[in-house]
Design a protein around this motif. Structure first.
Motif, PDB file in Angstrom:
ATOM      1  N   HIS A  63      17.915  25.279 -19.963  1.00 15.42           N
ATOM      2  CA  HIS A  63      16.647  24.607 -19.827  1.00 15.42           C
ATOM      3  C   HIS A  63      16.730  23.788 -18.398  1.00 15.42           C
ATOM      4  CE1 HIS A  63      13.839  21.566 -21.042  1.00 15.42           C
ATOM      5  NE2 HIS A  63      14.473  20.562 -20.303  1.00 15.42           N
ATOM      6  N   CYS A 102      13.361  22.319 -17.727  1.00 17.72           N
ATOM      7  CA  CYS A 102      11.807  21.963 -17.836  1.00 17.72           C
ATOM      8  C   CYS A 102      10.913  22.522 -16.726  1.00 17.72           C
ATOM      9  CB  CYS A 102      11.840  20.362 -17.842  1.00 17.72           C
ATOM     10  SG  CYS A 102      10.129  19.654 -18.019  1.00 17.72           S
ATOM     11  N   GLN A 162       8.003  22.130 -15.766  1.00 14.58           N
ATOM     12  CA  GLN A 162       7.374  21.223 -14.975  1.00 14.58           C
ATOM     13  C   GLN A 162       8.248  20.688 -13.769  1.00 14.58           C
ATOM     14  OE1 GLN A 162       5.500  21.620 -18.599  1.00 14.58           O
ATOM     15  NE2 GLN A 162       7.063  20.330 -18.436  1.00 14.58           N
ATOM     16  N   VAL A 163       9.349  20.731 -13.881  1.00 14.18           N
ATOM     17  CA  VAL A 163      10.453  20.215 -12.835  1.00 14.18           C
ATOM     18  C   VAL A 163      11.114  21.189 -11.852  1.00 14.18           C
ATOM     19  CG1 VAL A 163      12.461  18.815 -12.642  1.00 14.18           C
ATOM     20  CG2 VAL A 163      11.079  18.192 -14.320  1.00 14.18           C
ATOM     21  N   HIS A 185      10.107  27.245 -23.360  1.00 18.27           N
ATOM     22  CA  HIS A 185      11.544  27.102 -23.190  1.00 18.27           C
ATOM     23  C   HIS A 185      12.185  28.410 -22.828  1.00 18.27           C
ATOM     24  CE1 HIS A 185      15.938  26.899 -24.409  1.00 18.27           C
ATOM     25  NE2 HIS A 185      15.715  25.345 -24.397  1.00 18.27           N
ATOM     26  N   GLY A 211       4.975  19.930 -21.352  1.00 20.46           N
ATOM     27  CA  GLY A 211       6.047  19.275 -22.337  1.00 20.46           C
ATOM     28  C   GLY A 211       7.397  19.418 -21.885  1.00 20.46           C
ATOM     29  N   THR A 212       8.012  18.545 -22.363  1.00 18.79           N
ATOM     30  CA  THR A 212       9.466  18.893 -21.862  1.00 18.79           C
ATOM     31  C   THR A 212      10.244  20.068 -22.314  1.00 18.79           C
ATOM     32  OG1 THR A 212       9.910  16.567 -22.189  1.00 18.79           O
ATOM     33  CG2 THR A 212      11.883  17.571 -21.976  1.00 18.79           C
ATOM     34  N   TYR A 213       9.879  20.716 -23.463  1.00 17.99           N
ATOM     35  CA  TYR A 213      10.414  22.023 -24.128  1.00 17.99           C
ATOM     36  C   TYR A 213       9.216  22.991 -23.701  1.00 17.99           C
ATOM     37  CZ  TYR A 213      14.034  18.802 -25.758  1.00 17.99           C
ATOM     38  OH  TYR A 213      14.914  18.010 -26.125  1.00 17.99           O
TER      39      TYR A 213
END
Length: 435
Positions: free
Chosen positions: A87, A89, A91-92, A311, A306-308
């Motif tokens: 992981h 994320c 978007q990060v 994935h 979204g955070t996940y």
């Protein structure tokens, strides 16, 4: 070598009955569970419960396992990714595999012009984000869906769903500006749909305020109802006339289930947006929205994600799934297996008057059970057939607005011998209940 010991939290009398009691005490009744047994291991189209009983899986995790349980290539892809990172994320800290999977889908989806794809986690998320994209692209708020539809359990998705029990009962009020019209399939005419749409535009919302019309090419939970081809063409024309976006919900129909990679390929009509999930990632949690570039680029940065979402383990699995579908020719295999099942069911219908309509596309097949005297849907009879099959080790799912439909969602990778064994078990269950 000593066998590996189960985790401490699994220490207990290792029986289905014991775990059933623990489930009732630990989890809410709103999470409905069909089986009273617990899976221990699985391979392709078979699984074994914790007491060692074998089952043939004609449910596929509700259409999630088109490539079967623990396909070696999917398993290897996940294992390899697990050694790198699990992981960040996207978007990060983005990762290349997300981008390359989007590129693969952009080249495969039946969308006019350049396409773009965004990834999420569940089918409901894909639907909700497709609506967000449509509203952003059109500046409109209204959404039209169909009776009998299933689009998910989150609040907006369940509002689009056209089936009250058990999905909507007790959860209102629902978001505004969602409308339903009859679904044009074997049990409802296109003329009925056209009249309902005309009435909607005259009495409830003008077309210039409708952002999107969303439909399933084959309704899943609604009863495996294929939409009429003429209706798809009409919907495309209607949307073009009024500047409405057409969304095809392929969460259940996608990835070779109907004999094409996407069910929309049966109809020769291209939607503006496609939602997908389930068999995209071989049992891991991944969904996607693909659409026309200009439409997909409407939301501002940060509006999607979204955070996940996307994935890394699921992205790796999805790359492997696409490889397996191509290498093992699963679209072709879906058509062959579907033809075999359809022929078997039609032969049984000639024998049993309680076996009603048989329908579907590719390997997305269903049959109805009715009262032979009245023709009325018979949900109780359907449950009895399902129970008789389960007692013999064949897992089946029911569906339909009236609960009188059995649907077939076996892995497309199922071995021929196991498939024939499953069909023979179905024959025996029908003979017990209907004979």
């Amino acid at each position: 070598m000593n066998a590996p010991q189960p985790p401490q939290h699994l220490n207990a009398p290792h029986t289905n009955a014991a775990w059933h009691e623990r489930r009732l005490a630990a989890t809410p009744r709103g999470v409905g569970v069909m089986g009273n047994f617990f899976i221990d291991r699985a391979k392709n189209a078979e699984f074994w419960d914790i007491e060692g009983r074998r089952f043939i899986d004609f449910a596929g995790g509700i259409a999630v396992l088109n490539t079967g349980h623990v396909h070696p290539k999917v398993q290897a892809a996940i294992a390899a990714q697990l050694q790198r990172f699990t992981h960040s994320c996207y978007q990060v800290v983005p990762y290349a595999e997300y981008v390359s999977l989007a590129e693969r889908l952009n080249a495969l989806v039946p969308i006019d012009g350049p396409a773009k794809t965004a990834f999420f986690s569940t089918g409901a998320e894909a639907i909700e984000n497709a609506i967000k994209i449509a509203r952003s692209a059109t500046g409109r708020s209204g959404v039209i869906a169909f009776g009998g539809a299933f689009h998910g359990r989150s609040l907006f998705a369940v509002s689009l769903t056209g089936k009250v029990q058990p999905y909507k009962a007790g959860f209102g009020p629902f978001p505004p500006e969602i409308y339903h019209v009859p679904f044009p399939c074997h049990c409802s005419s296109l003329d009925d749909t056209k009249k309902a749409m005309e009435h909607l535009f005259k009495c409830d919302i003008e077309p210039s305020r409708v952002a999107a019309i969303v439909f399933e090419p084959v309704q899943g939970e609604g009863g495996f109802n294929p939409i009429q081809p003429a209706a798809v063409r009409w919907l495309r024309e209607l949307c073009d006339q009024h500047g409405i976006l057409l969304i095809a919900d392929e969460v259940q129909t996608g990835f070779a289930r109907t004999g094409h990679l996407f069910a929309m390929e049966h109809y020769g009509v291209r939607p503006d947006l496609i939602t997908m999930a389930k068999s995209l990632a071989g049992g891991t949690t991944l969904s996607a929205v693909s659409g026309r570039q200009a439409v997909m680029d409407a939301p501002a940065p940060g509006g999607l994600g979204g955070t996940y979402a996307g994935h890394p383990l699921a992205i790796a699995a999805a790359h492997a799934v696409l490889d397996v579908i191509e290498e093992e020719r699963l679209c072709e295999r879906a058509r062959r297996l579907g033809d075999q099942l359809m022929a078997r069911l039609i032969a049984q219908r000639a024998r049993y008057s309680a076996l009603g309509d048989v329908r579907g596309l590719g390997a997305m097949i269903a049959c109805e059970f009715i009262d032979p005297k009245t023709g009325a849907p018979d949900a109780d009879l359907t449950k009895r057939v399902q129970a008789a099959a389960l007692a013999r080790g064949l897992l089946l799912l029911t569906c339909g607005v009236y609960g009188n439909v059995i649907r077939f969602l076996f892995p497309l990778t199922i071995e021929d011998a196991v498939f024939e064994e499953g069909l023979a078990t179905l024959d025996a269950a029908l003979a017990e209940v209907l004979g």
